[in-house]
Write a protein that holds these residues in place. Structure first.
Motif, PDB file in Angstrom:
ATOM      1  N   LEU A  55       0.831  -1.002  -0.044  1.00  0.00           N
ATOM      2  CA  LEU A  55      -0.064  -0.078   0.002  1.00  0.00           C
ATOM      3  C   LEU A  55       0.874   1.326   0.014  1.00  0.00           C
ATOM      4  O   LEU A  55       0.723   2.132  -1.058  1.00  0.00           O
ATOM      5  N   THR A  56       1.838   1.303   0.996  1.00  0.00           N
ATOM      6  CA  THR A  56       2.785   2.395   0.912  1.00  0.00           C
ATOM      7  C   THR A  56       3.649   2.574  -0.271  1.00  0.00           C
ATOM      8  O   THR A  56       3.897   3.791  -0.795  1.00  0.00           O
ATOM      9  N   ALA A  57       4.137   1.241  -1.112  1.00  0.00           N
ATOM     10  CA  ALA A  57       4.883   1.245  -1.953  1.00  0.00           C
ATOM     11  C   ALA A  57       4.100   1.868  -3.230  1.00  0.00           C
ATOM     12  O   ALA A  57       4.759   2.443  -4.169  1.00  0.00           O
ATOM     13  N   THR A  58       2.598   1.788  -3.291  1.00  0.00           N
ATOM     14  CA  THR A  58       1.877   2.091  -4.392  1.00  0.00           C
ATOM     15  C   THR A  58       1.997   3.567  -4.463  1.00  0.00           C
ATOM     16  O   THR A  58       2.038   4.199  -5.535  1.00  0.00           O
ATOM     17  N   TYR A 427      -0.380  -3.425  -6.955  1.00  0.00           N
ATOM     18  CA  TYR A 427       0.884  -2.931  -7.162  1.00  0.00           C
ATOM     19  C   TYR A 427       1.896  -3.637  -8.015  1.00  0.00           C
ATOM     20  O   TYR A 427       2.581  -2.806  -8.826  1.00  0.00           O
ATOM     21  N   TYR A 428       1.946  -4.932  -8.017  1.00  0.00           N
ATOM     22  CA  TYR A 428       2.857  -5.586  -8.801  1.00  0.00           C
ATOM     23  C   TYR A 428       2.324  -5.643 -10.198  1.00  0.00           C
ATOM     24  O   TYR A 428       3.749  -5.855 -11.021  1.00  0.00           O
ATOM     25  N   SER A 429       1.263  -5.457 -10.315  1.00  0.00           N
ATOM     26  CA  SER A 429       0.855  -5.611 -11.954  1.00  0.00           C
ATOM     27  C   SER A 429       0.846  -4.165 -12.556  1.00  0.00           C
ATOM     28  O   SER A 429       0.788  -4.057 -13.778  1.00  0.00           O
ATOM     29  N   GLN A 430       1.031  -3.233 -11.576  1.00  0.00           N
ATOM     30  CA  GLN A 430       0.923  -1.659 -12.023  1.00  0.00           C
ATOM     31  C   GLN A 430      -0.249  -1.306 -12.612  1.00  0.00           C
ATOM     32  O   GLN A 430      -0.044  -0.777 -13.736  1.00  0.00           O
TER      33      GLN A 430
END
Length: 500
Positions: A55-58, A427-430
């Motif tokens: 969540l933060t990384a997004t 996040y990982y699929s952007q």
């Protein structure tokens, strides 16, 4: 040279040698702390608390990819606001992405850098309120305690919050000593950022108030700079979190999200709450079992300097926060992490005093000394054991995200159903879209709701970690009859939401 001059020279030389020795010990502590925090630093953000980390990384990635507008932090889950803290941490990471390119390891390194700063200010506080030996022991404990280590290298703002919490106490105390403008500015800056980065750190106002009262007593209300200090540190958090509360209301309606932290106090009347917070988490996870007795004994140590009681105020203010915000403390273990630094100071005080009192003769002939030494040896062993379990991760989310990337383009909008509404795949699929929990009974994804989302721009339906024909047969039948099934594998099912 007379005898008095020789004595002064000898004392100065001894003091310099002691200072050099302490510097070397502190440098060694920094090295150990850095080494253990770099363990697993290249792992994807799928180890423990992957939900909060991604969540933060997004937010950091969206600053980097979609524009560096500081006041508009964005998630990939449309119409979702998850208690947006002041985005200092994520913005710093995004700036590094701009310089070095996107690599989530930079987020972990920013967290670790804040943790190294925390050790330095913890050392300064220990010297101020106890002595150099106590401060070195406290830093050593902070360097290796399992949750101190783990949440110092997660992609989360906790490490920054701890840094600002420690530094604000030190700089405010220094300003009260010196009344220098440089110290006032730093105390104001660190306090403001502590409250901004994590609003619940308002409990740190209690130790600040104690320091001011201890200094001025009845004259506290006649100090103009104290009024300026309070205004300076409270206006930015008030403005920011009022703005976020308004966004929250516009998105969801209902009550203020921050006041929601104070609800559901019924948990306080359960034995499970007290056992979880004060036994499982504080004793075991925060203080590795054996450090907790040292914390308690260190708190009982006599001090003639009343200012030292600021550490007790600090400790009990955090404990009170556990109770006031019981609901969220019960849910999230990292809400208790702020108690570790002040606990380490008390434990460091006890251990330094204990070994000083037992320096005469062979201390290891004493059963008590053997017991304390064995308890200390247990700390890094317990930490390594706990960290090893926390650093494990399942790469299934990476496989699902890769499949989503292969079957969609970046402008597509997903309807993602999983066991929980989850930022990991987004996040990982952007990709961006709407997140739903498969087991949500209050706001479930139904065929009619799916049609509404298509009108809002949804292009693909994704179910992860479950089989839609087994879990939601009615929705699956509707999708199969009306839309194109483009992928069905063990962990992921994807429909393209265009009519057959």
């Amino acid at each position: 040279m007379d005898n008095s001059s020789a004595a002064r020279l000898s004392k100065t030389t001894e003091s310099q040698a002691k200072s050099i020795r302490s510097s070397k010990i502190l440098l060694g502590i920094f090295f150990i702390a850095l080494a253990i925090r770099l363990w697993g630093v290249t792992n994807p953000l799928l180890d423990f608390h992957a939900w909060r980390q991604t969540l933060t990384a997004t937010i950091a990635y969206n600053f980097y990819a979609d524009g560096m507008n500081f006041v508009t932090p964005r998630l990939n889950m449309i119409d979702s606001i998850f208690h947006f803290e002041f985005p200092l941490f994520t913005y710093l990471v995004a700036l590094l992405y701009k310089i070095f390119g996107f690599n989530e390891i930079l987020g972990r390194l920013v967290a670790i850098a804040f943790s190294m700063g925390s050790i330095w200010f913890l050392y300064l506080l220990g010297k101020r309120y106890f002595d150099e030996t106590s401060s070195l022991v406290a830093c050593a404990l902070f360097a290796v305690l399992p949750f101190s280590v783990y949440y110092s290298r997660t992609f989360m703002p906790e490490s920054a919050m701890i840094f600002f919490s420690i530094s604000m106490i030190y700089m405010f105390a220094r300003w009260l000593d010196t009344r220098k403008w440089s110290h006032f500015i730093l105390a104001s800056l660190f306090s403001t950022l502590a409250f901004l980065v994590k609003l619940p750190t308002l409990y740190m106002g209690a130790p600040l108030l104690f320091l001011a009262w201890n200094k001025f007593r009845g004259k506290i209300f006649y100090q103009p700079l104290l009024y300026i200090f309070v205004i300076v540190i409270l206006i930015p958090p008030t403005l920011w979190y009022s703005y976020i509360a308004r966004l929250q209301f516009e998105t969801y309606g209902g009550s203020n999200v921050w006041l929601d932290m104070l609800k559901d106090y019924e948990v306080l009347f359960t034995l499970r709450y007290w056992k979880l917070i004060f036994v499982t988490r504080l004793m075991e996870k925060m203080f590795a079992f054996t450090v907790f007795p040292f914390v308690v004994l260190g708190m009982r140590a006599y001090t003639s300097n009343k200012e030292n009681h600021v550490l007790h105020i600090w400790f009990f203010s955090i404990c009170l926060y556990f109770i006031i915000a019981a609901k969220y403390n019960f849910i999230h273990e990292y809400y208790q992490v702020p108690i570790i630094p002040v606990g380490c100071l008390f434990a460091g005080k006890f251990l330094a005093d204990f070994y000083r009192k037992n320096t005469s003769g062979d201390i290891y002939k004493s059963g008590k000394s053997w017991l304390v030494t064995l308890m200390i040896i247990f700390i890094p062993i317990h930490s390594i054991y706990k960290l090893d379990g926390r650093l494990n991760y399942n790469d299934t989310y990476l496989e699902i995200s890769t499949a989503v990337q292969q079957k969609t383009v970046r402008t597509d909008r997903l309807i993602l159903e999983e066991t929980v509404s989850n930022p990991r795949i987004f996040y990982y699929s952007q990709r961006k879209g709407w997140g739903y929990s498969i087991f949500d009974k209050i706001n479930p994804l139904t065929p009619s709701r799916l049609e509404d989302l298509i009108k809002k721009g949804a292009t693909h339906y994704v179910m992860a970690l479950a089989k839609p024909d087994k879990i939601k047969p009615e929705l699956y039948s509707f999708l199969k009859s009306n839309y194109q099934l483009i992928l069905q594998e063990e962990h992921v099912t994807i429909f393209k939401l265009s009519k057959n």
